[in-house]
Design a protein around this motif. Structure first.
Motif, PDB file in Angstrom:
ATOM      1  N   THR A 154      -7.342  -2.050  -6.763  1.00  0.00           N
ATOM      2  CA  THR A 154      -6.592  -0.792  -6.913  1.00  0.00           C
ATOM      3  C   THR A 154      -7.026   0.240  -5.869  1.00  0.00           C
ATOM      4  O   THR A 154      -6.185   0.836  -5.185  1.00  0.00           O
TER       5      THR A 154
ATOM      6  N   LEU B 289      -5.960  -0.651  -2.367  1.00  0.00           N
ATOM      7  CA  LEU B 289      -4.541  -0.407  -2.111  1.00  0.00           C
ATOM      8  C   LEU B 289      -4.272   1.082  -1.854  1.00  0.00           C
ATOM      9  O   LEU B 289      -3.464   1.431  -0.987  1.00  0.00           O
ATOM     10  N   ILE B 290      -4.978   1.944  -2.605  1.00  0.00           N
ATOM     11  CA  ILE B 290      -4.820   3.394  -2.398  1.00  0.00           C
ATOM     12  C   ILE B 290      -5.281   3.776  -0.993  1.00  0.00           C
ATOM     13  O   ILE B 290      -4.613   4.530  -0.276  1.00  0.00           O
ATOM     14  N   LYS B 291      -6.453   3.221  -0.587  1.00  0.00           N
ATOM     15  CA  LYS B 291      -6.977   3.524   0.755  1.00  0.00           C
ATOM     16  C   LYS B 291      -6.052   2.978   1.844  1.00  0.00           C
ATOM     17  O   LYS B 291      -5.806   3.643   2.860  1.00  0.00           O
ATOM     18  N   ALA B 292      -5.538   1.786   1.631  1.00  0.00           N
ATOM     19  CA  ALA B 292      -4.648   1.177   2.625  1.00  0.00           C
ATOM     20  C   ALA B 292      -3.357   1.997   2.748  1.00  0.00           C
ATOM     21  O   ALA B 292      -2.831   2.192   3.841  1.00  0.00           O
ATOM     22  N   ASP B 293      -2.875   2.494   1.593  1.00  0.00           N
ATOM     23  CA  ASP B 293      -1.677   3.319   1.587  1.00  0.00           C
ATOM     24  C   ASP B 293      -1.913   4.625   2.349  1.00  0.00           C
ATOM     25  O   ASP B 293      -1.067   5.056   3.147  1.00  0.00           O
ATOM     26  N   ALA B 294      -3.080   5.245   2.096  1.00  0.00           N
ATOM     27  CA  ALA B 294      -3.424   6.498   2.790  1.00  0.00           C
ATOM     28  C   ALA B 294      -3.531   6.259   4.292  1.00  0.00           C
ATOM     29  O   ALA B 294      -3.111   7.087   5.102  1.00  0.00           O
TER      30      ALA B 294
ATOM     31  N   ARG C 187      -1.943   3.971   6.025  1.00  0.00           N
ATOM     32  CA  ARG C 187      -0.596   3.773   6.566  1.00  0.00           C
ATOM     33  C   ARG C 187       0.118   5.111   6.767  1.00  0.00           C
ATOM     34  O   ARG C 187       0.767   5.349   7.766  1.00  0.00           O
ATOM     35  N   HIS C 188      -0.036   6.026   5.771  1.00  0.00           N
ATOM     36  CA  HIS C 188       0.631   7.326   5.876  1.00  0.00           C
ATOM     37  C   HIS C 188      -0.027   8.214   6.929  1.00  0.00           C
ATOM     38  O   HIS C 188       0.610   9.104   7.466  1.00  0.00           O
TER      39      HIS C 188
END
Lengths: 125, 139
Positions: free
Chosen positions: B126, B129-134, B136-137
């Motif tokens: 979890t 995924l949050i870090k990977a999402d950040a 990417r943004h």
């Protein structure tokens, strides 16, 4: 010399606070005494027999991150954020790599100098 | 001077910290799911899941199947004596601890070593995924 209280004794925290680290070795269950920051102050022999961890290795280390990461979760470690804690729960610890069924008792109060992680091994399935 | 048996023992001793400090949960179970070996990360992740289901936590397959019936089915349907049953599959698990609900994302691998030995590797991804999402943004 007073006899050791039972694992579920309601006055266990008071008794623990009065014991020296050497005296904690005589408890019939595993005892880990920690500062309120989670640093191990005493790791008694019966706890060592359950987990295989040498008390000399454990003392001075952060319990939930360096000694028992298996209990570093919402079910156990996070409970110590509460000012008052007295909870028993069934859990699993590891002896080397083997699962060991135990009952834990988590103890802490605003009056206590330390917080405690107690372990009673379960011998029946 | 050490003999080959002592050398093998020393190698095993050196291997233990790797197993104990692994950020990946690892467990060896039998065909029924009963755990024979596991590392601390496996206990850390599994016990809240087991407690939510009211299970004692000695059977990993029961815990996983309690949330993910398809996992138990995949193990039961796997006919070969050995091989990869589940390979890095993502799963979302919803459970409660102390009356708070959590949605956690897990990655799961199950390999059958023999008819009665399975290795289970899993992790809570979890936060990853949050870090990977950040990341990417942020790009």
């Amino acid at each position: 010399m007073t006899s050791s209280p039972t694992f579920s004794d309601p006055n266990l925290l008071d008794w623990l606070e009065q014991q020296t680290p050497d005296q904690l070795d005589n408890a019939p269950f595993g005892v880990v005494r920690m500062t309120r920051e989670g640093v191990v102050v005493a790791y008694c022999k019966s706890e060592s027999h359950i987990t295989g961890i040498d008390p000399a290795y454990a003392v001075g280390k952060y319990y939930f991150t360096q000694i028992a990461p298996c209990a570093n979760n919402m079910m156990v470690a996070a409970k110590y954020a509460q000012p008052v804690l007295d909870e028993e729960l069934d859990y699993i610890l590891t002896y080397v790599c083997e699962p060991v069924k135990v009952t834990l008792r988590l103890l802490k109060s605003p009056q206590s100098q330390y917080q405690y992680f107690l372990v009673n091994r379960k011998f029946v399935d | 001077m050490t003999n080959p048996a002592q050398q093998a023992q020393q190698h095993l001793q050196r291997l233990l910290p790797l197993f104990h400090h692994s950020p990946l949960a690892m467990a060896e179970i039998n065909a029924q799911g009963v755990i024979s070996q596991l590392n601390p990360r496996a206990v850390q992740l599994m016990m809240p899941l087991a407690a939510h289901l009211g299970l004692p936590g000695h059977n990993l397959l029961d815990v996983l199947t309690g949330y993910l019936p398809s996992v138990g089915q995949a193990v039961a349907d796997f006919g070969a004596d050995s091989g990869l049953i589940i390979d890095h599959e993502p799963y979302t698990i919803r459970f409660a601890v102390s009356q708070s609900w959590f949605d956690r994302h897990f990655c799961l691998t199950i390999e059958k070593l023999s008819p009665d030995t399975l290795l289970v590797f899993f992790d809570d991804v979890t936060d990853f995924l949050i870090k990977a999402d950040a990341m990417r943004h942020g790009l």
